[in-house]
Design an enzyme around this catalytic site. Structure first.
Site, PDB file in Angstrom:
ATOM      1  N   ASN A  39       3.318  69.266   6.881  1.00 43.62           N
ATOM      2  CA  ASN A  39       2.619  70.490   6.516  1.00 43.62           C
ATOM      3  C   ASN A  39       3.471  71.253   5.506  1.00 43.62           C
ATOM      4  O   ASN A  39       4.494  71.840   5.866  1.00 43.62           O
ATOM      5  CB  ASN A  39       2.374  71.335   7.777  1.00 43.62           C
ATOM      6  CG  ASN A  39       1.617  72.623   7.492  1.00 43.62           C
ATOM      7  OD1 ASN A  39       1.363  72.980   6.352  1.00 43.62           O
ATOM      8  ND2 ASN A  39       1.269  73.325   8.554  1.00 43.62           N
TER       9      ASN A  39
ATOM     10  N   ARG B 277      -1.309  67.976   5.254  1.00 40.70           N
ATOM     11  CA  ARG B 277      -2.187  69.123   5.035  1.00 40.70           C
ATOM     12  C   ARG B 277      -2.380  69.254   3.528  1.00 40.70           C
ATOM     13  O   ARG B 277      -1.422  69.419   2.773  1.00 40.70           O
ATOM     14  CB  ARG B 277      -1.553  70.394   5.594  1.00 40.70           C
ATOM     15  CG  ARG B 277      -2.340  71.650   5.286  1.00 40.70           C
ATOM     16  CD  ARG B 277      -1.564  72.872   5.711  1.00 40.70           C
ATOM     17  NE  ARG B 277      -2.197  74.097   5.231  1.00 40.70           N
ATOM     18  CZ  ARG B 277      -1.539  75.170   4.850  1.00 40.70           C
ATOM     19  NH1 ARG B 277      -0.218  75.185   4.855  1.00 40.70           N
ATOM     20  NH2 ARG B 277      -2.190  76.234   4.454  1.00 40.70           N
TER      21      ARG B 277
ATOM     22  N   HIS C 194      -6.601  77.680   5.272  1.00 40.69           N
ATOM     23  CA  HIS C 194      -6.009  77.726   6.610  1.00 40.69           C
ATOM     24  C   HIS C 194      -6.947  77.132   7.665  1.00 40.69           C
ATOM     25  O   HIS C 194      -6.869  77.475   8.841  1.00 40.69           O
ATOM     26  CB  HIS C 194      -5.629  79.159   7.008  1.00 40.69           C
ATOM     27  CG  HIS C 194      -4.407  79.670   6.307  1.00 40.69           C
ATOM     28  ND1 HIS C 194      -4.295  80.977   5.884  1.00 40.69           N
ATOM     29  CD2 HIS C 194      -3.252  79.062   5.950  1.00 40.69           C
ATOM     30  CE1 HIS C 194      -3.119  81.147   5.307  1.00 40.69           C
ATOM     31  NE2 HIS C 194      -2.467  79.997   5.319  1.00 40.69           N
TER      32      HIS C 194
ATOM     33  N   ARG D 106       1.958  86.447  -3.028  1.00 42.72           N
ATOM     34  CA  ARG D 106       0.621  86.464  -3.626  1.00 42.72           C
ATOM     35  C   ARG D 106       0.010  87.854  -3.515  1.00 42.72           C
ATOM     36  O   ARG D 106       0.199  88.552  -2.520  1.00 42.72           O
ATOM     37  CB  ARG D 106      -0.297  85.450  -2.941  1.00 42.72           C
ATOM     38  CG  ARG D 106       0.170  84.019  -3.093  1.00 42.72           C
ATOM     39  CD  ARG D 106      -0.746  83.073  -2.343  1.00 42.72           C
ATOM     40  NE  ARG D 106       0.038  82.091  -1.600  1.00 42.72           N
ATOM     41  CZ  ARG D 106      -0.425  81.379  -0.589  1.00 42.72           C
ATOM     42  NH1 ARG D 106      -1.660  81.531  -0.182  1.00 42.72           N
ATOM     43  NH2 ARG D 106       0.366  80.520   0.022  1.00 42.72           N
TER      44      ARG D 106
ATOM     45  N   GLU E 290      -0.938  73.353  13.400  1.00 46.92           N
ATOM     46  CA  GLU E 290      -1.612  72.601  12.339  1.00 46.92           C
ATOM     47  C   GLU E 290      -1.204  71.139  12.359  1.00 46.92           C
ATOM     48  O   GLU E 290      -2.010  70.255  12.043  1.00 46.92           O
ATOM     49  CB  GLU E 290      -1.271  73.221  10.978  1.00 46.92           C
ATOM     50  CG  GLU E 290      -1.845  74.610  10.778  1.00 46.92           C
ATOM     51  CD  GLU E 290      -1.272  75.336   9.582  1.00 46.92           C
ATOM     52  OE1 GLU E 290      -2.060  75.796   8.735  1.00 46.92           O
ATOM     53  OE2 GLU E 290      -0.031  75.436   9.494  1.00 46.92           O
TER      54      GLU E 290
END
Length: 393
Positions: A12, A92, A179, A240, A380
């Site tokens: 990931n 991912r 996500h 961001r 994840e």
């Protein structure tokens, strides 16, 4: 144990981290190893890992850039006995356009990933580089792409539309959401700990990490999410901007000479908490400094204020709120951030229990609260391993 019946490596690549886990293919709850390189590109980068028998270690891991971090991490993996049993690698991958399922990585899939790089210029190049690094070192090892956009693929059309000329929608310029692997896991985990009815109620999931987004969930499915056409949209993040007045792009182009690539770099790598604080993109650093540094304090306040606004907006979209879930690095570990976000949400009949919150309990709302506020650890990597298992049959 040979690779035909061995384990699955889930990788990931986050905004400032590289996480991995090795799971037995036959029993995906059986985790052999979990590891993470954190603070890539920052001072104090480290490698931590935990094994199935509970052993834990952490050590400095100089990672001035992602290429160095990837190479050193693969070197480290190859020195582990457990890596010899890995039969496939799952990645991912942030963007799958209209894909609705994970895919075995073939030359054709790699060509498609390169073609869609402009849709996620901050993420896809590093994910492609990670796939290529594993392919160069272990060319016979199957690799599977697990797309973060799949979970949101069935969002209502109104949540996917951007208010620009319709012709661009057909060219793929629309809201996708990201996500998805985390949100899918959290829905399943909420059903496990609270029951199916809770997971099918009016739920807001807050994945708050270096990259941060929220999702509005009804009947177990995504009806809206804060990220949009790219992962730079929505809530302010570590580097961001989140949502930004589009007029800023034109103003900076005319008055500062910023090109399109300059602007992409500005909104993705130079802004957010880092841009506002001018010191760090890491929430832990900012919380430690906010007492003496107004810039750090303003960055923290902005993050919490925007998260609160998104919760209010999604409660409106859902027609109410039954459950609020905090997850990911900030959401799971920062009690002060959770408290500040929830402050003032009493109009939703949400009441936080300060003692439970400080103790990082699973439920951090009071018994009288009309909204159940939970802290759930996302996974994840487990979702990636499950997807790889399905693809390999």
């Amino acid at each position: 144990m040979g690779r035909s019946s061995g384990s699955i490596l889930a990788v990931n690549a986050g905004s400032s981290s590289l996480k991995l886990a090795i799971h037995h293919a036959a029993g995906l709850g059986a985790m052999e190893l979990r590891a993470a390189v954190e603070r890539i590109g920052l001072e104090g980068a480290s490698l931590s890992w935990r094994t199935r028998d509970g052993r834990f270690a952490q050590e400095p891991f100089p990672a001035p850039d992602r290429t160095t971090a990837v190479s050193r991490l693969i070197d480290w993996l190859e020195g582990l006995e457990v890596f010899a049993d890995v039969r496939a690698v799952g990645h991912r991958v942030v963007h799958g356009l209209d894909r609705t399922a994970p895919a075995l990585i073939t030359p054709e899939v790699m060509a498609e990933l390169r073609r869609v790089e402009p849709y996620a210029p901050e993420h896809l190049p590093r994910e492609i580089a990670l796939i290529e690094a594993f392919s160069a070192r272990h060319p016979t090892l199957p690799q599977i792409a697990c797309f973060d956009t799949v979970f949101h693929a069935a969002m209502p059309r109104v949540a996917r539309l951007l208010p620009i000329p319709r012709r661009y929608f057909e060219k793929g310029v629309r809201r996708y959401g990201f996500h998805g692997l985390s949100f899918e896991y959290l829905v399943e985990e909420l059903a496990r700990v609270a029951g199916t009815a809770a997971a099918r109620g009016k739920v807001i999931l807050a994945h708050l990490g270096s990259g941060a987004s929220l999702a509005a969930i009804r009947d177990g499915a995504s009806i809206d999410t804060s990220m949009g056409f790219t992962p730079a949209a929505g809530l302010v993040m570590s580097t961001r901007t989140g949502d930004l007045d589009p007029g800023v792009a034109g103003f900076l182009a005319r008055n500062e000479g910023l090109s399109a690539s300059d602007f992409d770099r500005l909104v993705s790598a130079e802004s957010g908490l880092l841009g506002v604080s001018e010191t760090s993109s890491d929430m832990r650093d900012l919380l430690a400094a906010e007492g003496a540094d107004q810039r750090a304090a303003e960055a923290v306040t902005l993050f919490c204020y925007q998260a609160k606004k998104w919760i209010g907006a999604f409660a409106a979209a859902l027609g109410g709120l039954d459950t609020l879930v905090f997850s990911a690095g900030i959401g799971e570990r920062s009690a002060p951030i959770r408290a500040r976000i929830c402050e003032g949400l009493g109009f939703l009949d949400l009441e936080l229990d300060s003692a439970r919150n400080a103790a990082h309990e699973g439920i951090i709302s009071t018994s009288a609260s009309g909204v159940t506020v939970r802290v759930l650890l996302t996974d994840e990597e487990l979702m990636i391993a499950r997807a790889v298992s399905r693809v390999l049959g």
